[in-house]
Every structure is written in structure tokens, then in C-alpha cells.
Design a protein around this motif. Structure first.
Motif, PDB file in Angstrom:
ATOM      1  N   ARG A   1       0.840  -1.203   0.000  1.00 55.53           N
ATOM      2  CA  ARG A   1       0.000   0.000   0.000  1.00 55.53           C
ATOM      3  C   ARG A   1       0.876   1.253   0.000  1.00 55.53           C
ATOM      4  O   ARG A   1       0.614   2.216  -0.723  1.00 55.53           O
ATOM      5  CB  ARG A   1      -0.915  -0.015   1.218  1.00 55.53           C
ATOM      6  N   GLU A   2       1.923   1.234   0.811  1.00 57.19           N
ATOM      7  CA  GLU A   2       2.840   2.380   0.890  1.00 57.19           C
ATOM      8  C   GLU A   2       3.557   2.581  -0.443  1.00 57.19           C
ATOM      9  O   GLU A   2       3.726   3.708  -0.907  1.00 57.19           O
ATOM     10  CB  GLU A   2       3.850   2.172   2.027  1.00 57.19           C
ATOM     11  N   ALA A   3       3.966   1.468  -1.076  1.00 55.81           N
ATOM     12  CA  ALA A   3       4.627   1.570  -2.382  1.00 55.81           C
ATOM     13  C   ALA A   3       3.676   2.165  -3.420  1.00 55.81           C
ATOM     14  O   ALA A   3       4.080   3.016  -4.233  1.00 55.81           O
ATOM     15  CB  ALA A   3       5.116   0.194  -2.833  1.00 55.81           C
ATOM     16  N   ARG A   4       2.411   1.733  -3.389  1.00 52.92           N
ATOM     17  CA  ARG A   4       1.428   2.297  -4.324  1.00 52.92           C
ATOM     18  C   ARG A   4       1.203   3.778  -4.054  1.00 52.92           C
ATOM     19  O   ARG A   4       1.085   4.575  -4.982  1.00 52.92           O
ATOM     20  CB  ARG A   4       0.112   1.526  -4.230  1.00 52.92           C
ATOM     21  N   ARG A   5       1.184   4.163  -2.779  1.00 56.19           N
ATOM     22  CA  ARG A   5       0.984   5.574  -2.429  1.00 56.19           C
ATOM     23  C   ARG A   5       2.158   6.417  -2.932  1.00 56.19           C
ATOM     24  O   ARG A   5       1.962   7.485  -3.520  1.00 56.19           O
ATOM     25  CB  ARG A   5       0.842   5.747  -0.917  1.00 56.19           C
ATOM     26  N   VAL A   6       3.384   5.887  -2.748  1.00 55.19           N
ATOM     27  CA  VAL A   6       4.573   6.617  -3.210  1.00 55.19           C
ATOM     28  C   VAL A   6       4.529   6.759  -4.729  1.00 55.19           C
ATOM     29  O   VAL A   6       4.831   7.833  -5.273  1.00 55.19           O
ATOM     30  CB  VAL A   6       5.855   5.890  -2.740  1.00 55.19           C
ATOM     31  N   GLU A   7       4.129   5.700  -5.421  1.00 54.57           N
ATOM     32  CA  GLU A   7       4.025   5.749  -6.886  1.00 54.57           C
ATOM     33  C   GLU A   7       2.973   6.768  -7.323  1.00 54.57           C
ATOM     34  O   GLU A   7       3.186   7.526  -8.262  1.00 54.57           O
ATOM     35  CB  GLU A   7       3.693   4.353  -7.429  1.00 54.57           C
ATOM     36  N   ARG A   8       1.818   6.780  -6.629  1.00 50.95           N
ATOM     37  CA  ARG A   8       0.781   7.773  -6.954  1.00 50.95           C
ATOM     38  C   ARG A   8       1.304   9.191  -6.754  1.00 50.95           C
ATOM     39  O   ARG A   8       1.058  10.068  -7.589  1.00 50.95           O
ATOM     40  CB  ARG A   8      -0.457   7.556  -6.084  1.00 50.95           C
ATOM     41  N   GLU A   9       2.012   9.414  -5.660  1.00 43.39           N
ATOM     42  CA  GLU A   9       2.569  10.743  -5.391  1.00 43.39           C
ATOM     43  C   GLU A   9       3.575  11.125  -6.476  1.00 43.39           C
ATOM     44  O   GLU A   9       3.585  12.266  -6.944  1.00 43.39           O
ATOM     45  CB  GLU A   9       3.244  10.775  -4.017  1.00 43.39           C
ATOM     46  N   ARG A  10       4.422  10.172  -6.873  1.00 41.26           N
ATOM     47  CA  ARG A  10       5.411  10.453  -7.914  1.00 41.26           C
ATOM     48  C   ARG A  10       4.718  10.799  -9.232  1.00 41.26           C
ATOM     49  O   ARG A  10       5.076  11.782  -9.902  1.00 41.26           O
ATOM     50  CB  ARG A  10       6.329   9.244  -8.105  1.00 41.26           C
ATOM     51  N   LEU A  11       3.689  10.024  -9.587  1.00 44.99           N
ATOM     52  CA  LEU A  11       2.949  10.308 -10.814  1.00 44.99           C
ATOM     53  C   LEU A  11       2.247  11.650 -10.735  1.00 44.99           C
ATOM     54  O   LEU A  11       2.183  12.393 -11.724  1.00 44.99           O
ATOM     55  CB  LEU A  11       1.938   9.189 -11.091  1.00 44.99           C
ATOM     56  N   LYS A  12       1.715  11.964  -9.561  1.00 51.95           N
ATOM     57  CA  LYS A  12       1.033  13.243  -9.374  1.00 51.95           C
ATOM     58  C   LYS A  12       2.006  14.406  -9.556  1.00 51.95           C
ATOM     59  O   LYS A  12       1.686  15.414 -10.209  1.00 51.95           O
ATOM     60  CB  LYS A  12       0.410  13.299  -7.981  1.00 51.95           C
TER      61      LYS A  12
END
Length: 126
Positions: free
Chosen positions: A52-63
Motif C-alpha cells: 500500500r505504501e509503495a502504491r501511495r509513493v508511486e501515486r505521489e510520484r505520478l502526481k
């Protein structure tokens, strides 16, 4: 016939204490038996949290990437609009200067024609 039994307080207390001890032993046995499952569930939960944390970091990076791309596009559009406005202003100024020079030339030509006619008239009179 039924055999009636009269229990004393001490007997009832020892029976209750025995029942509580039996329940506690059963709980400890169940807890010990469930320990591997608990550890496995806990490991699964930890892996889920990490995913979940990895997905959140990826979402933040994409954002952030999307935001910078959007800002860059906006800046490029703004620069293009400013360049177009500058070109249009320069073209307007050039056209205005050309019009003014034509007006001045036409005025000079009219004055020269008027002076020539005046000179011709004076020459005829003399």
C-alpha cells in the motif's frame, strides 16, 4: 430416590476456581495452537502495508510528474501567447508607421501639386 447433596461455600469456591483454571488452560492452549497462524497473518498484513505504501509513493510520484508536465505545458502556452501578442503588436506598429508615412507622402505630394498649380497660375499672370 434422588440424592440431595448440600455443598458448602468452600466446595463451591473450589469448583469455581477449578473451572476458571480450566478455562485459562484452554485459552492458553488455543493461543499456542494459533501462534503460527497469527504470525502468518501478521506477516501478510505487513506485506499489505508495504505494498500500500509503495502504491501511495508511486501515486505521489505520478502526481508530481503530472503537475510538472502541466505547469510546463501552461508555461509553453503562455510563452506562445506572449510571442504571438508581441508579433501582432509589432505588425500593428509596422502597419501604423507605413500608414503614417503614406499619409505624409500624400500630403507632401498634394502640397507639391498645389504649389505647381500656383506657380503655373502666377506664370500665366506675369
Amino acid at each position: 430416590m434422588k440424592k440431595l447433596r448440600n455443598k458448602e461455600l468452600a466446595d463451591r469456591q473450589s469448583d469455581a476456581l477449578g473451572a476458571k483454571a480450566a478455562l485459562l488452560d484452554a485459552y492458553r492452549a488455543a493461543k499456542t495452537a494459533a501462534e503460527p497462524f497469527r504470525i502468518a497473518r501478521q506477516a501478510e498484513r505487513v506485506s499489505q502495508v508495504e505494498a500500500r505504501e509503495a502504491r501511495r509513493v508511486e501515486r505521489e510520484r505520478l502526481k508530481v510528474e503530472e503537475s510538472t508536465r502541466h505547469e510546463r505545458e501552461v508555461a509553453e502556452k503562455q510563452a506562445a501567447i506572449e510571442a504571438a501578442a508581441k508579433v501582432e503588436t509589432e505588425a500593428r506598429m509596422t502597419a501604423e508607421n507605413a500608414r503614417i508615412s503614406r499619409v505624409v507622402e500624400d500630403e507632401a505630394a498634394r502640397k507639391a501639386e498645389r504649389d505647381r498649380r500656383y506657380a503655373n497660375r502666377k506664370a500665366k499672370q506675369a
